[in-house]
Design an enzyme around this catalytic site. Structure first.
Site, PDB file in Angstrom:
ATOM      1  N   GLU A 140      -6.894   4.912   7.674  1.00  0.00           N
ATOM      2  CA  GLU A 140      -6.640   6.327   7.342  1.00  0.00           C
ATOM      3  C   GLU A 140      -7.856   6.942   6.658  1.00  0.00           C
ATOM      4  O   GLU A 140      -8.149   8.128   6.827  1.00  0.00           O
ATOM      5  CB  GLU A 140      -5.368   6.448   6.478  1.00  0.00           C
ATOM      6  CG  GLU A 140      -4.133   6.200   7.327  1.00  0.00           C
ATOM      7  CD  GLU A 140      -2.936   5.635   6.585  1.00  0.00           C
ATOM      8  OE1 GLU A 140      -2.877   5.719   5.348  1.00  0.00           O
ATOM      9  OE2 GLU A 140      -2.047   5.090   7.274  1.00  0.00           O
ATOM     10  N   LYS A 163       0.243   4.278  -0.362  1.00  0.00           N
ATOM     11  CA  LYS A 163      -0.370   5.497   0.191  1.00  0.00           C
ATOM     12  C   LYS A 163      -0.046   6.686  -0.732  1.00  0.00           C
ATOM     13  O   LYS A 163       0.078   6.506  -1.940  1.00  0.00           O
ATOM     14  CB  LYS A 163       0.091   5.726   1.628  1.00  0.00           C
ATOM     15  CG  LYS A 163      -0.104   4.458   2.487  1.00  0.00           C
ATOM     16  CD  LYS A 163       0.080   4.674   3.940  1.00  0.00           C
ATOM     17  CE  LYS A 163      -0.123   3.338   4.663  1.00  0.00           C
ATOM     18  NZ  LYS A 163      -0.067   3.452   6.096  1.00  0.00           N
ATOM     19  N   GLY A 190       2.393   2.279  10.694  1.00  0.00           N
ATOM     20  CA  GLY A 190       3.375   3.354  10.524  1.00  0.00           C
ATOM     21  C   GLY A 190       4.056   3.758  11.822  1.00  0.00           C
ATOM     22  O   GLY A 190       4.724   4.785  11.880  1.00  0.00           O
ATOM     23  N   ASN A 220       0.879  -1.169   0.000  1.00  0.00           N
ATOM     24  CA  ASN A 220       0.000   0.000   0.000  1.00  0.00           C
ATOM     25  C   ASN A 220       0.918   1.221   0.000  1.00  0.00           C
ATOM     26  O   ASN A 220       1.481   1.570   1.035  1.00  0.00           O
ATOM     27  CB  ASN A 220      -0.885  -0.033   1.262  1.00  0.00           C
ATOM     28  CG  ASN A 220      -1.700   1.241   1.417  1.00  0.00           C
ATOM     29  OD1 ASN A 220      -1.785   2.054   0.494  1.00  0.00           O
ATOM     30  ND2 ASN A 220      -2.291   1.424   2.593  1.00  0.00           N
ATOM     31  N   HIS A 253      -9.608   1.276   4.825  1.00  0.00           N
ATOM     32  CA  HIS A 253      -8.330   1.507   5.495  1.00  0.00           C
ATOM     33  C   HIS A 253      -8.546   2.506   6.646  1.00  0.00           C
ATOM     34  O   HIS A 253      -9.316   3.453   6.512  1.00  0.00           O
ATOM     35  CB  HIS A 253      -7.295   2.044   4.495  1.00  0.00           C
ATOM     36  CG  HIS A 253      -5.910   2.037   5.074  1.00  0.00           C
ATOM     37  ND1 HIS A 253      -5.483   3.004   5.945  1.00  0.00           N
ATOM     38  CD2 HIS A 253      -4.891   1.147   4.950  1.00  0.00           C
ATOM     39  CE1 HIS A 253      -4.236   2.718   6.324  1.00  0.00           C
ATOM     40  NE2 HIS A 253      -3.862   1.585   5.728  1.00  0.00           N
ATOM     41  N   GLU A 269      -5.613  -4.726  10.438  1.00  0.00           N
ATOM     42  CA  GLU A 269      -4.558  -3.738  10.648  1.00  0.00           C
ATOM     43  C   GLU A 269      -4.831  -2.953  11.928  1.00  0.00           C
ATOM     44  O   GLU A 269      -5.577  -1.964  11.911  1.00  0.00           O
ATOM     45  CB  GLU A 269      -4.525  -2.749   9.477  1.00  0.00           C
ATOM     46  CG  GLU A 269      -4.254  -3.399   8.140  1.00  0.00           C
ATOM     47  CD  GLU A 269      -3.658  -2.399   7.154  1.00  0.00           C
ATOM     48  OE1 GLU A 269      -2.560  -2.653   6.677  1.00  0.00           O
ATOM     49  OE2 GLU A 269      -4.293  -1.360   6.894  1.00  0.00           O
ATOM     50  N   SER A 275       3.259  -2.114  10.344  1.00  0.00           N
ATOM     51  CA  SER A 275       4.708  -2.213  10.592  1.00  0.00           C
ATOM     52  C   SER A 275       5.278  -3.597  10.293  1.00  0.00           C
ATOM     53  O   SER A 275       6.203  -4.053  10.968  1.00  0.00           O
ATOM     54  CB  SER A 275       5.045  -1.770  12.020  1.00  0.00           C
ATOM     55  OG  SER A 275       4.658  -0.429  12.215  1.00  0.00           O
TER      56      SER A 275
HETATM   57  P1  PGA Z   1       2.699   0.234   7.604  1.00  0.00           P
HETATM   58  O1  PGA Z   1       1.270   0.486   6.930  1.00  0.00           O
HETATM   59  O2  PGA Z   1       3.222  -1.070   7.056  1.00  0.00           O
HETATM   60  O3  PGA Z   1       3.537   1.418   7.185  1.00  0.00           O
HETATM   61  O4  PGA Z   1       2.497   0.191   9.083  1.00  0.00           O
HETATM   62  C1  PGA Z   1       0.372  -0.559   6.686  1.00  0.00           C
HETATM   63  C2  PGA Z   1      -0.905  -0.031   6.076  1.00  0.00           C
HETATM   64  O5  PGA Z   1      -1.327   1.065   6.472  1.00  0.00           O
HETATM   65  O6  PGA Z   1      -1.518  -0.661   5.200  1.00  0.00           O
END
Ligand code: PGA
Length: 250
Positions: free
Chosen positions: A96, A11, A172, A9, A94, A166, A212
């Protein structure tokens, strides 16, 4: 046996040239090595048409899409437009999008229905906040997200759905869920799929972990009984790291 899936992903990262270089590097590597997993890149929509032609060794998916076919939604791109452009998979729900763009379970349900009407593969994301994890209420929260946006689908429709767990506190932050914490939730999600649908549908549903995930923890995460691959943010932005994660999914 469920085939593992590893999805990057990206982003809102990378410039067009960087995106092309990364997609090309991963695609060439996947073609050469034929890993035993399915590989996806969820890319900024602006780059989709530039990346789609590279072969389908790495599928190019969208990070978002609007449920209406067309209309007065300035700045949005519809799932219909995405599908007609050649995109066959999409991330929905997601954290976000839920947190920063206030997407509710009801709106996500509309997106799920629209994506299925376009015959797209859905990567449906769910996960709890740190507060919900610490209160001990996290399983209920996640199952409610599934109940409200996904579990109205028929058994046949569920075949086009991948679930990505997630935990928001792990996205992140560098703070990964332990393999045991992640697997515990994956087992609960699979049980919920089994009780809503059937053991067979549950056994065949891919449940990915995201948050992560990186080259040093992927092997342990992916070796858990109910973790069927990963949705990778930060570590998908470097070809070398993402390829190490693909190897971990073998
Ligand atoms: P990350 O993000 O691996 O940077 O923690 C995962 C995601 O948001 O899909």
């Amino acid at each position: 046996m469920r085939k593992k899936i590893v999805a990057g992903n990206w982003k809102m990262n990378l410039l067009l040239d960087e995106a092309k270089t990364l997609h090309h590097a991963v695609t060439s590597n996947v073609k050469e090595n034929q890993y035993g997993c399915e590989v996806y890149h969820f890319v900024p929509s602006l780059y989709i048409t530039s990346l789609l032609n590279e072969t389908n060794a790495v599928a190019v998916g969208a990070q978002n899409g609007h449920p209406s076919k067309n209309g007065a939604f300035t700045g949005e791109i519809s799932l219909h437009q995405l599908k007609k452009t050649g995109v066959s998979s999409v991330l929905i729900g997601h954290s976000e999008r839920r947190q920063q763009f206030h997407e509710s379970n009801a709106f996500l349900k509309e997106k799920v229905n629209a994506a299925l009407a376009e015959k797209m593969k859905i990567f449906f994301c769910c996960g709890e906040s740190l507060e919900q994890r610490e209160s001990g209420d996290y399983v209920r929260v996640v199952i409610e997200q599934l109940n409200q946006s996904l579990f109205h689908l028929s058994s046949e429709e569920m075949k086009n759905v991948v679930i990505a767990y997630e935990p928001i506190w792990a996205i992140g932050t560098g703070k990964t869920a332990t393999p045991e914490q992640a697997n515990e939730m994956h087992i609960q999600i699979r049980k919920a799929v089994a009780s809503t649908y059937s053991d067979e549908i549950a056994e065949n549903t891919n449940i990915l972990y995201g948050g992560s995930c990186n080259p040093s923890n992927a092997v342990e995460l992916f070796s858990q009984s109910d973790i069927d691959g990963g949705l990778i943010g930060g570590a998908s932005l470097k070809a070398e790291d993402f390829i190490s994660i693909l190897k971990a999914a073998q």
